[in-house]
Design an enzyme around this catalytic site. Structure first.
Site, PDB file in Angstrom:
ATOM      1  N   SER A   1       0.582  -1.633   0.289  1.00 47.84           N
ATOM      2  CA  SER A   1      -0.223   0.118  -0.201  1.00 47.84           C
ATOM      3  C   SER A   1       0.472   1.264  -0.291  1.00 47.84           C
ATOM      4  O   SER A   1       0.094   2.110  -1.047  1.00 47.84           O
ATOM      5  CB  SER A   1      -1.322  -0.282   1.135  1.00 47.84           C
ATOM      6  OG  SER A   1      -1.867  -1.165   1.012  1.00 47.84           O
TER       7      SER A   1
ATOM      8  N   HIS B   1       0.533   4.791   4.794  1.00 46.92           N
ATOM      9  CA  HIS B   1      -0.183   4.925   3.400  1.00 46.92           C
ATOM     10  C   HIS B   1       0.407   6.441   3.121  1.00 46.92           C
ATOM     11  O   HIS B   1       1.383   7.194   2.159  1.00 46.92           O
ATOM     12  CB  HIS B   1      -1.359   5.172   3.461  1.00 46.92           C
ATOM     13  CG  HIS B   1      -1.982   3.471   3.349  1.00 46.92           C
ATOM     14  ND1 HIS B   1      -3.531   3.525   3.794  1.00 46.92           N
ATOM     15  CD2 HIS B   1      -1.865   2.580   2.788  1.00 46.92           C
ATOM     16  CE1 HIS B   1      -4.039   2.145   3.980  1.00 46.92           C
ATOM     17  NE2 HIS B   1      -2.603   2.175   3.053  1.00 46.92           N
TER      18      HIS B   1
END
Length: 328
Positions: free
Chosen positions: A185, A237
């Site tokens: 991610s 993230h």
């Protein structure tokens, strides 16, 4: 996880063919060099192969479940050795936490106290389950293919790997003891961040700027909002996005004119040039990138934990509600 990927198509202006596309794919035009996207599919295949290796090593029918009590593996009759851990243990349909840690999951104590810095890279290639893998790989295809076609495998590969590393470093700084983190991610958010900085860096070649930036910011906001749910590592993230955002200024600049309409372009074979603001953004982004990595790495390997000096930062990663808790 990340979603979206077509945002940068909105309002993109192309130069006439006479302005060429030299310089390794920087130019824009109908005859611009279009790179054949082989790196992104290769990364996809590699992640699938690593997940298969995870399940092979996991061998749920043989090793059983940490839950005990007769909890059965999922799809044992069909998958045999590759069967998933019980849903109650891993709802994402994947291996046990012990298997992930054995294969290189990010673990703060092991990185800092056992000098296993390689986990900052290895965790990018691991996934917690089949659901996790499918979502990330679909996102990679939607986002990565288009970027690789436009900018080539060297630049997009560098952004993917460095952003993944940046996400891992920030995640490790805030990762609580006895917790692990895996997934691509951070690298995917790096690609999203580079799309945003590419839009800003090459501002004058977009004819519909508002639509392009609103669409992209909407996609980014949704992805970051998903990160405040339990079991999602929003620090990875954020770290990946910040790294990719800065790298986009450094690697994705296009030489350009200041005109935005096709009929305003001068009839000349003179190639487009970089503008002053592009040089300023390039230098500033490079300095911020180097200094940021240096500060976080020094803090990490000195054994600092970001939660100790920033108590509210935990809410960037997970917001507790009446429906879920963040310490599970």
């Amino acid at each position: 996880m990340a979603i979206g990927g077509e945002a940068k198509a909105a309002g993109y202006y192309q130069y006439p063919a006479s302005y060429g596309g030299g310089g390794g794919g920087y130019g824009a035009g109908d005859d611009e060099r279009r790179w054949w996207p082989w790196l992104v599919p290769t990364v996809l295949v590699a992640c699938i192969a690593v997940f298969a290796a995870e399940m092979f090593v996991n061998d749920c029918p043989r090793h059983g479940s940490a839950l005990g009590g007769g909890a059965g593996c999922v799809a044992t009759g069909f998958l045999r050795r590759f069967a998933f851990q019980p849903i109650r243990e891993n709802p994402l349909l994947g291996p046990s936490s012990a298997t992930l840690e054995k294969m290189g999951a990010l673990n703060w104590a092991k990185v800092v106290h056992e000098h296993q810095g390689w986990r900052l890279i290895s965790c990018i290639w691991l996934h917690a389950g089949l659901v996790h893998l499918v979502v990330n790989m679909l996102s990679l295809l939607f986002i990565g293919i288009r970027l690789e076609q436009q900018f080539g495998f060297v630049r997009i590969g560098a952004i993917y790997l460095i952003s993944g590393f940046g996400g891992s470093v920030l995640s490790a700084l805030f990762l609580r003891t006895n917790y692990i983190s895996v997934g691509a991610s951070g690298a995917l958010f790096g690609l999203l961040g580079s799309m945003l900085s590419e839009l800003i860096m090459n501002w004058t070649i977009y004819s519909n700027k508002a639509a392009a930036i609103i669409t992209l910011l909407f996609i980014i906001a949704i992805n970051l909002a998903i990160g405040i749910l339990p079991h999602a590592d929003n620090f990875a993230h954020i770290g990946g996005f910040a790294s990719g955002f800065l790298l986009g200024f450094v690697l994705l600049a296009r030489p350009q004119f200041g005109w935005m309409e096709r009929n305003e372009l001068p009839q000349t074979n003179q190639p487009p040039k970089y503008k002053l603001y592009q040089y300023v953004l390039w230098v500033a982004a490079l300095i911020l990138l180097v200094v940021g990595f240096a500060i976080i790495l020094v803090m990490l390997f000195k054994g600092k934990n970001g939660n100790d000096s920033c108590h509210w930062c935990q809410y960037l990663n997970c917001v507790p509600t009446s429906r879920w808790k963040c310490n599970t």
